[in-house]
Design an enzyme around this catalytic site. Structure first.
Site, PDB file in Angstrom:
ATOM      1  N   HIS A  77     -91.790 -15.341   8.096  1.00 40.58           N
ATOM      2  CA  HIS A  77     -90.923 -14.854   9.170  1.00 40.58           C
ATOM      3  C   HIS A  77     -89.540 -14.504   8.642  1.00 40.58           C
ATOM      4  CE1 HIS A  77     -88.618 -18.674   9.839  1.00 40.58           C
ATOM      5  NE2 HIS A  77     -89.750 -19.276   9.538  1.00 40.58           N
ATOM      6  N   ASP A  79     -86.646 -14.231  10.645  1.00 42.93           N
ATOM      7  CA  ASP A  79     -85.499 -14.783  11.363  1.00 42.93           C
ATOM      8  C   ASP A  79     -85.103 -16.138  10.811  1.00 42.93           C
ATOM      9  OD1 ASP A  79     -87.958 -15.834  12.463  1.00 42.93           O
ATOM     10  OD2 ASP A  79     -86.773 -16.729  14.071  1.00 42.93           O
ATOM     11  N   ASP A 140     -85.813 -20.926   4.874  1.00 39.68           N
ATOM     12  CA  ASP A 140     -86.761 -20.926   5.990  1.00 39.68           C
ATOM     13  C   ASP A 140     -86.497 -19.664   6.820  1.00 39.68           C
ATOM     14  OD1 ASP A 140     -88.498 -21.557   8.051  1.00 39.68           O
ATOM     15  OD2 ASP A 140     -87.242 -23.151   8.875  1.00 39.68           O
ATOM     16  N   GLU A 174     -89.794 -16.410  14.833  1.00 41.39           N
ATOM     17  CA  GLU A 174     -90.585 -17.629  14.677  1.00 41.39           C
ATOM     18  C   GLU A 174     -89.784 -18.863  15.074  1.00 41.39           C
ATOM     19  OE1 GLU A 174     -92.195 -21.199  12.512  1.00 41.39           O
ATOM     20  OE2 GLU A 174     -90.218 -20.260  12.407  1.00 41.39           O
ATOM     21  N   GLU A 175     -88.501 -18.857  14.771  1.00 44.91           N
ATOM     22  CA  GLU A 175     -87.679 -20.047  15.003  1.00 44.91           C
ATOM     23  C   GLU A 175     -87.472 -20.354  16.485  1.00 44.91           C
ATOM     24  OE1 GLU A 175     -87.026 -22.133  12.892  1.00 44.91           O
ATOM     25  OE2 GLU A 175     -86.866 -21.206  10.920  1.00 44.91           O
ATOM     26  N   ASP A 197     -94.489 -20.875   4.589  1.00 50.73           N
ATOM     27  CA  ASP A 197     -93.397 -21.355   5.437  1.00 50.73           C
ATOM     28  C   ASP A 197     -93.225 -22.866   5.357  1.00 50.73           C
ATOM     29  OD1 ASP A 197     -91.323 -21.174   7.286  1.00 50.73           O
ATOM     30  OD2 ASP A 197     -92.655 -21.152   9.023  1.00 50.73           O
ATOM     31  N   HIS A 379     -82.467 -25.523   8.449  1.00 57.72           N
ATOM     32  CA  HIS A 379     -81.716 -25.399   9.703  1.00 57.72           C
ATOM     33  C   HIS A 379     -80.306 -25.981   9.628  1.00 57.72           C
ATOM     34  CE1 HIS A 379     -85.607 -25.029  12.356  1.00 57.72           C
ATOM     35  NE2 HIS A 379     -85.665 -24.318  11.240  1.00 57.72           N
TER      36      HIS A 379
END
Length: 411
Positions: A77, A79, A140, A174-175, A197, A379
């Site tokens: 992903h 994003d 990520d 995705e997030e 991922d 994150h």
């Protein structure tokens, strides 16, 4: 271009997703990166390169053999998490990490320390990519994006490595749990795929939480406190009562491994009205259903305890444990496991305490285990990725393609 150069290039695109816009992709920056990736894939020589209106990039590496080989896929992903800004990311390479504190931002005293993050010591002597402490890094899952494209380039440059048709896809959002919303499985056309991922090197996952979100709205009754006796129903007190009815030991901070939880993620309101939000997680489908029922029973109890107030519960299932769909085709996990072993990587097969696009894709007809991309501390400002881990992830992709082809040839 090598995997490091690609990664450093991609993380400087602001692709933070958002739950507020209601669009797909949820932010325009994701389309900017998607356009960049589309052009890069065309220039590399991949075929069937496409970018749709929802921001999904797909491409094909054609088979280089006459053998009949299953079409496989790799997914990542684009994003980054809205938990911390992904704008103006300033990556830095720490050469031959010495096992000591890494000063990310001297002025703000932001330090990446093995005291707080002991996993750092596993990578002593390796080159690490870190942030400047003011943003997340974006490993990520831009590490996964870089690894997939670099692997495709390697296979193009080494035709002696025989492989079947390989499909790749880069997804938006995705997030925020929407990465598979507009994924066209039929167009993708793979028999199975892998999401790149995961986290630390060696991770191989085909189990994840069953997941639901719950929202409770409480209408109380506000009365002047001086004359409130037998009249006031304080919505905040009712909300607090609901929270205490759920087992304290079954909160995220008290659980690990296969243990599920109730996680309070939001609480707001006043005496007159309040709202409470939870996420519910469990690997076991039966226990997952029991958890949802426990919350329903708690709300029913409060409705009887406070009959003059309105208490409304909404529960929405979000995704399910992919094991149900992957286990019948467990050989796809074996390919990844064997690929790691051949590359002297110790596979770490464990359940995901979360979810991936692969979980939803598995229930959409595309079995999709998850493989490490190499990053840690996702994150947040302490995110980092060891360069050797990204290089190994790239090699795993190549090796899986090779093993699938060999297995088909030897049948």
């Amino acid at each position: 271009m090598n995997v490091v150069d690609r990664f450093i290039k991609y993380v400087q695109f602001d692709t933070e997703s958002s739950t507020e816009t209601g669009t797909t992709p949820s932010t325009p920056g994701q389309l900017v990166l998607a356009e960049e990736l589309k052009n890069e894939l065309i220039n590399l020589g991949l075929s069937d390169v496409s970018l749709d209106a929802n921001g999904y990039v797909m491409a094909t590496l054609p088979s280089n053999t006459d053998q009949t080989i299953p079409t496989i896929g790799f997914v990542a992903h684009m994003d980054t998490s809205p938990d911390l800004t992904g704008k103006n990311v300033s990556p830095r390479i720490v050469k031959a990490y010495d096992g000591k504190d890494i000063i990310l931002h001297k002025e703000n005293n932001i330090v990446l320390s093995p005291v707080d993050f002991p996993e750092l010591l596993q990578f002593e002597g390796q080159d690490l990519i870190v942030t400047d402490g003011t943003t997340l890094l974006g490993a990520d899952d831009k590490a996964g994006v870089a690894e997939i494209i670099t692997a495709m380039e390697h296979l193009l440059q080494h035709p002696e490595i025989k492989h079947g048709k390989i499909r790749i896809c880069f997804t938006p959002d995705e997030e925020i749990g929407e990465g598979a919303d507009h994924f066209d499985v039929e167009k993708f056309g793979a028999e199975w795929a892998y999401t790149m991922d995961g986290g630390i090197i060696g991770e191989l996952e085909y189990e994840n939480f069953n997941a639901a979100g719950a929202k409770v709205s409480i209408q109380g009754r506000s009365v002047h406190p001086g004359s409130a006796k037998d009249k006031m129903v304080n919505a905040l007190i009712v909300a607090n009562k609901l929270i205490t009815l759920l087992p304290e030991s079954q909160r995220p901070e008290h659980t690990t491994g296969y243990e599920g939880f109730f996680h309070l993620i939001g609480m707001s309101g006043s005496v007159d009205a309040a709202n409470v939000s939870f996420i519910i997680r469990d690997h076991d489908r039966e226990i997952f259903e029991q958890r949802k029922q426990l919350l329903k029973d708690a709300v029913t109890y409060l409705q009887k305890l406070y009959p003059v107030s309105s208490i409304h519960l909404e529960i929405k299932d979000q995704y399910y444990n992919m094991r149900e769909k992957v286990e019948p085709v467990i050989k796809i996990v074996d390919y990844a496991f064997n690929a790691m072993q051949e590359l002297n990587i110790t596979p770490i097969v464990k359940p995901i305490r979360g979810g991936t696009d692969g979980a939803r894709l598995s229930f959409m007809g595309l079995p999709c285990p998850n493989i490490f991309a190499g990053g840690l501390n996702f994150h947040g400002r302490y995110e980092f990725v060891p360069i050797p881990s990204m290089e190994k992830a790239t090699q795993v992709i190549v090796k899986i393609a090779e093993l699938v082809a060999k297995d088909s040839t030897n049948r």
